[in-house]
Design an enzyme around this catalytic site. Structure first.
Site, PDB file in Angstrom:
ATOM      1  N   GLU A   1      52.669  38.940  38.424  1.00 54.44           N
ATOM      2  CA  GLU A   1      51.478  37.981  38.305  1.00 54.44           C
ATOM      3  C   GLU A   1      51.119  37.386  37.357  1.00 54.44           C
ATOM      4  O   GLU A   1      50.074  36.895  36.903  1.00 54.44           O
ATOM      5  CB  GLU A   1      50.370  39.335  38.480  1.00 54.44           C
ATOM      6  CG  GLU A   1      49.864  40.086  39.959  1.00 54.44           C
ATOM      7  CD  GLU A   1      48.623  40.868  39.716  1.00 54.44           C
ATOM      8  OE1 GLU A   1      47.957  40.610  40.604  1.00 54.44           O
ATOM      9  OE2 GLU A   1      48.533  41.615  38.876  1.00 54.44           O
TER      10      GLU A   1
ATOM     11  N   HIS B   1      44.063  40.035  32.405  1.00 52.05           N
ATOM     12  CA  HIS B   1      44.133  40.462  33.754  1.00 52.05           C
ATOM     13  C   HIS B   1      44.083  41.925  33.748  1.00 52.05           C
ATOM     14  O   HIS B   1      45.012  42.563  33.297  1.00 52.05           O
ATOM     15  CB  HIS B   1      45.246  39.822  34.738  1.00 52.05           C
ATOM     16  CG  HIS B   1      45.259  40.397  35.898  1.00 52.05           C
ATOM     17  ND1 HIS B   1      44.023  40.592  36.733  1.00 52.05           N
ATOM     18  CD2 HIS B   1      46.247  41.325  36.338  1.00 52.05           C
ATOM     19  CE1 HIS B   1      44.455  41.426  37.856  1.00 52.05           C
ATOM     20  NE2 HIS B   1      45.909  41.711  37.934  1.00 52.05           N
TER      21      HIS B   1
ATOM     22  N   HIS C   1      42.788  45.953  35.550  1.00 51.85           N
ATOM     23  CA  HIS C   1      42.308  46.657  36.703  1.00 51.85           C
ATOM     24  C   HIS C   1      41.478  47.710  36.352  1.00 51.85           C
ATOM     25  O   HIS C   1      41.127  48.990  36.871  1.00 51.85           O
ATOM     26  CB  HIS C   1      43.487  47.564  37.625  1.00 51.85           C
ATOM     27  CG  HIS C   1      44.663  46.624  37.968  1.00 51.85           C
ATOM     28  ND1 HIS C   1      46.007  47.195  38.030  1.00 51.85           N
ATOM     29  CD2 HIS C   1      44.815  45.323  38.122  1.00 51.85           C
ATOM     30  CE1 HIS C   1      46.797  46.105  38.094  1.00 51.85           C
ATOM     31  NE2 HIS C   1      46.050  44.928  38.288  1.00 51.85           N
TER      32      HIS C   1
ATOM     33  N   HIS D   1      41.027  44.853  43.492  1.00 59.21           N
ATOM     34  CA  HIS D   1      42.305  44.772  42.986  1.00 59.21           C
ATOM     35  C   HIS D   1      41.621  44.956  41.272  1.00 59.21           C
ATOM     36  O   HIS D   1      42.243  45.974  40.723  1.00 59.21           O
ATOM     37  CB  HIS D   1      42.844  43.238  42.994  1.00 59.21           C
ATOM     38  CG  HIS D   1      44.017  43.124  42.229  1.00 59.21           C
ATOM     39  ND1 HIS D   1      44.755  41.968  42.288  1.00 59.21           N
ATOM     40  CD2 HIS D   1      44.587  43.605  40.975  1.00 59.21           C
ATOM     41  CE1 HIS D   1      45.696  41.898  41.460  1.00 59.21           C
ATOM     42  NE2 HIS D   1      45.454  42.859  40.743  1.00 59.21           N
TER      43      HIS D   1
HETATM   44 ZN   LIG Z   1      46.735  42.990  39.046  1.00 64.90          ZN
END
Ligand SMILES: [Zn+2]
Length: 259
Positions: free
Chosen positions: A99, A118, A120, A190
């Protein structure tokens, strides 16, 4: 033959180094990025997954990001340099994050952004699924969220059978567009991506995004509530921005086991 392949077990990719190297990044910046990885793991924003990057201090069109590994284990030697297309400069055969396109495309779209997280982080995920309830600042510490964080709907680009991951420049650009000029973008089913004008600020934003999600979920269970107004989010943000170092220094000592 393509140089990349997906390593399903590690959710990473092996890529050939194809970006051009320039001046080396500041070692202190690299050390702070490694530390940021461990802080975000310790503060439960990152688990075995998720990542934090920082824009290269000498090449604004490059960024630094750990190789494909659990953030809590990252040291200075694990930091890899990329160009904005997600091409590695010095992976030297090491697997990289699938990613990484999140980072390159947001740096491309947002010259003001110097660092990106980033994650979760679990309390935030439900707000990316809600259709009619905006994720918004409910506490002075998280004024940077504003009054309605945008939600990235991956189906508009990838259709309804994707793995929900941002695995291409096209998807990264779509995410950057959804983020717009905001600080937090939710990713349905996500997680979320949070930006800052410095590494320390991005870490602060990521940690308080998770805090805000817990608080907002709690107050929604209790009843009708009064969130921050738009004016309050802006004013609180300015004040709290001056306090980022205090939090960073505490989190740093905690990672080192000194508090
Ligand atoms: Zn991710």
């Amino acid at each position: 033959m393509s140089h990349s392949h997906i390593d399903a077990a590690q959710v990473g990719a092996n890529v050939a180094d194809s970006a051009t190297a320039g001046a080396t990044a500041d070692p202190d910046l690299i050390a702070d990025l490694a530390l940021a990885n461990r802080i975000l793991f310790q503060e439960r924003v990152l688990d075995a997954f998720g990542h934090v990057s920082v824009r290269h201090d000498k090449h604004p069109d490059h960024f630094l990001l750990a190789r494909n590994m659990a953030p809590g284990l990252v040291t200075d030697h694990d930091i890899v340099e990329f160009d904005l297309d997600g091409n590695a400069v010095n992976a030297n055969g090491r697997s990289v994050y699938l990613e990484r396109f999140i980072h390159g495309e947001i740096y491309r779209a947002r010259p003001d952004v110097m660092s990106i997280v980033h994650s979760h982080s679990p309390a935030v995920v439900p707000f990316g699924l809600l259709r009619h309830t905006p994720f918004r600042a409910v506490c002075h510490m998280s004024g940077f969220i504003g009054i309605c964080a945008p939600i990235f709907e991956i189906r508009t680009i990838a259709g309804d059978s994707s793995d929900l991951l941002i695995t291409s420049n096209e998807l990264g650009a779509g995410l950057a567009k959804a983020l717009g000029d905001q600080t937090v973008v939710l990713m349905r089913g996500h997680g979320s991506t949070v930006v800052g004008t410095s590494l320390k600020q991005a870490v602060f934003h990521a940690i308080y995004t998770e805090v805000n999600a817990k608080l907002q979920a709690e107050v929604m269970r209790l009843g009708e509530y009064t969130p921050l107004s738009e004016g309050e989010t802006k004013t609180a943000r300015k004040t709290i921005d001056t306090q980022v170092d205090r939090a960073w220094n505490l989190w740093k000592l905690r990672v080192k086991g000194e508090v």
